[in-house]
Design a protein around this motif. Structure first.
Motif, PDB file in Angstrom:
ATOM      1  N   LEU A   1      56.383  -9.600  41.945  1.00  0.00           N
ATOM      2  CA  LEU A   1      56.922  -9.733  40.638  1.00  0.00           C
ATOM      3  C   LEU A   1      55.663  -9.875  39.830  1.00  0.00           C
ATOM      4  O   LEU A   1      54.782 -10.485  40.000  1.00  0.00           O
ATOM      5  CB  LEU A   1      57.889 -11.022  40.587  1.00  0.00           C
ATOM      6  N   THR A   2      55.772  -8.895  38.571  1.00  0.00           N
ATOM      7  CA  THR A   2      54.638  -8.960  37.640  1.00  0.00           C
ATOM      8  C   THR A   2      55.457  -8.672  36.212  1.00  0.00           C
ATOM      9  O   THR A   2      56.644  -8.268  36.286  1.00  0.00           O
ATOM     10  CB  THR A   2      53.843  -7.731  37.909  1.00  0.00           C
ATOM     11  N   ASN A   3      54.522  -8.909  35.230  1.00  0.00           N
ATOM     12  CA  ASN A   3      54.942  -8.708  33.813  1.00  0.00           C
ATOM     13  C   ASN A   3      53.979  -7.920  33.232  1.00  0.00           C
ATOM     14  O   ASN A   3      52.967  -8.464  32.995  1.00  0.00           O
ATOM     15  CB  ASN A   3      55.163 -10.137  33.176  1.00  0.00           C
ATOM     16  N   LYS A   4      54.483  -6.408  32.769  1.00  0.00           N
ATOM     17  CA  LYS A   4      53.451  -5.616  32.590  1.00  0.00           C
ATOM     18  C   LYS A   4      52.249  -5.580  33.337  1.00  0.00           C
ATOM     19  O   LYS A   4      51.188  -5.440  32.877  1.00  0.00           O
ATOM     20  CB  LYS A   4      53.264  -6.139  31.044  1.00  0.00           C
ATOM     21  N   GLY A   5      52.383  -5.605  34.772  1.00  0.00           N
ATOM     22  CA  GLY A   5      51.558  -5.410  35.661  1.00  0.00           C
ATOM     23  C   GLY A   5      50.452  -6.778  35.980  1.00  0.00           C
ATOM     24  O   GLY A   5      49.640  -7.007  36.653  1.00  0.00           O
ATOM     25  N   VAL A   6      51.002  -7.683  35.040  1.00  0.00           N
ATOM     26  CA  VAL A   6      50.095  -9.084  35.184  1.00  0.00           C
ATOM     27  C   VAL A   6      50.808 -10.057  36.265  1.00  0.00           C
ATOM     28  O   VAL A   6      52.316 -10.392  35.881  1.00  0.00           O
ATOM     29  CB  VAL A   6      50.039  -9.834  33.841  1.00  0.00           C
TER      30      VAL A   6
END
Length: 153
Positions: A38-43
């Motif tokens: 799980l990431t948010n915009k790759g982060v």
């Protein structure tokens, strides 16, 4: 005498039901296991961020938390095996990040002239991912291992 006969029939029926059971409650059909990143915009998000899967038809719910690398594995009452099928997914922040401050205050709502909910500035991901109805995340779980890369936009 008919009472005695009815009691015997009832006792036989009761023994048969107890012996045979009412069906195997653990028999949920074909199952799959789910894990991924799980990431948010790759982060990568904070550890213990929860990934919640809800079966669209059967209502089965299962979830798992992320580790420090964003990896997650869905756990369930059935040792991680969940029924195959379509699932809606929502993401929940770690318990340490939950609180009343996540909801906009009345002042924030009044100051926000376009009527949308104000977002907490330091939130790791958009509030819409916290609800099944707005997350837009859907996955098809197939029999066996399922690996999903979930990147919030």
């Amino acid at each position: 005498m008919t009472i005695s006969m009815n009691c015997k029939r009832f006792a036989i029926l009761l023994i048969a039901v107890a012996t045979l059971g009412c069906g195997n409650q653990n028999d949920i059909g074909p199952t799959g296991r789910v894990n991924g990143v799980l990431t948010n915009k790759g982060v990568i998000l904070s550890p213990h961020t929860q990934v919640v899967f809800l079966h669209s038809q059967g209502g089965t719910a299962a979830y798992g938390g992320t580790d420090e690398k964003g990896n997650f594995a869905i756990d369930s009452f059935n040792d991680g095996n969940i029924p195959i099928g379509a699932y809606r997914v929502m993401i929940q922040p770690p318990e340490s990040q939950l609180g009343a401050e996540d909801e906009p205050s009345a002042e924030e709502l009044l100051e926000n002239s376009n009527g949308r909910k104000a977002q907490k500035k330091d939130a790791e991901f958009a509030f819409k991912y916290r609800q099944l109805s707005t997350s837009g995340l859907e996955f098809e779980v197939k029999e066996g291992e399922n690996v999903f890369q979930i990147d919030l936009k």
